[in-house]
Design a protein around this motif. Structure first.
Motif, short mmCIF file in Angstrom:
data_model
loop_
_atom_site.label_atom_id
_atom_site.label_comp_id
_atom_site.label_asym_id
_atom_site.label_seq_id
_atom_site.Cartn_x
_atom_site.Cartn_y
_atom_site.Cartn_z
N LEU A 1 0.84 -1.20 0.00
CA LEU A 1 0.00 0.00 0.00
C LEU A 1 0.87 1.26 0.00
N ALA A 2 1.97 1.22 0.76
CA ALA A 2 2.87 2.37 0.82
C ALA A 2 3.53 2.61 -0.53
N ALA A 3 4.01 1.56 -1.17
CA ALA A 3 4.67 1.72 -2.48
C ALA A 3 3.68 2.25 -3.52
N HIS A 4 2.45 1.76 -3.47
CA HIS A 4 1.43 2.24 -4.40
C HIS A 4 1.17 3.74 -4.18
N SER A 5 1.10 4.14 -2.92
CA SER A 5 0.89 5.55 -2.61
C SER A 5 2.05 6.40 -3.12
N LEU A 6 3.27 5.92 -2.92
CA LEU A 6 4.44 6.66 -3.42
C LEU A 6 4.42 6.76 -4.94
N ARG A 7 4.01 5.71 -5.62
CA ARG A 7 3.92 5.74 -7.08
C ARG A 7 2.92 6.79 -7.54
N SER A 8 1.84 6.98 -6.77
CA SER A 8 0.84 7.99 -7.14
C SER A 8 1.43 9.40 -7.06
N LEU A 9 2.55 9.56 -6.33
CA LEU A 9 3.25 10.84 -6.24
C LEU A 9 4.35 10.96 -7.28
N GLY A 10 4.52 9.93 -8.10
CA GLY A 10 5.55 9.95 -9.12
C GLY A 10 6.87 9.35 -8.69
#
Length: 130
Positions: free
Chosen positions: A92-101
């Protein structure tokens, strides 16, 4: 299937997750290993050599290269590999970071899989970033 399982499944579908060995190799190649485990979990399991410990509650602010509260290592294009105890919250954390680019992924099985693969752990100190 529960809603959180649906969210986790969608998050993982957006990632190319690493095995522990791939994460270890990525760190040797310059990727940031980011440990989001609690201090109690780290005390029980050991510390990851070279990892930055960042609390999950501030993770996005510390790793977003455009944020004034980022850590110095959070540069555009830096690969980030997130680890948690078992590889759930890290997805979930990695997915959230990906949403920030951010170029982020996580480790299948988390630190438990890292240890089972015989990869190094130590007793500290940890590089804790607040």
């Amino acid at each position: 299937m529960s809603e959180v399982d649906r969210v986790l499944e969608a998050a993982r579908a957006s990632l190319t997750r690493f095995t522990p060995q791939q994460a270890h190799d990525a760190a040797k190649g310059g990727a940031l290993l980011v440990d989001t485990r609690t201090s109690a979990q780290r005390a029980r399991q050991g510390e990851l050599p070279g990892a930055l410990v960042i609390d999950r509650t501030v993770l996005e602010w510390r790793l977003d290269p455009t944020c004034p509260h980022r850590i110095p290592e959070a540069l555009p294009g830096t690969r980030v590999v997130v680890l948690c105890r078992q590889g759930y919250s890290s997805s979930l954390a990695a997915h959230s970071l990906r949403s920030l680019g951010v170029d982020a992924t996580d480790v299948i099985g988390g630190v438990e899989a890292w240890a089972a693969a015989g990869l190094p752990l130590h007793t500290g100190p940890a590089d804790i970033r607040e």
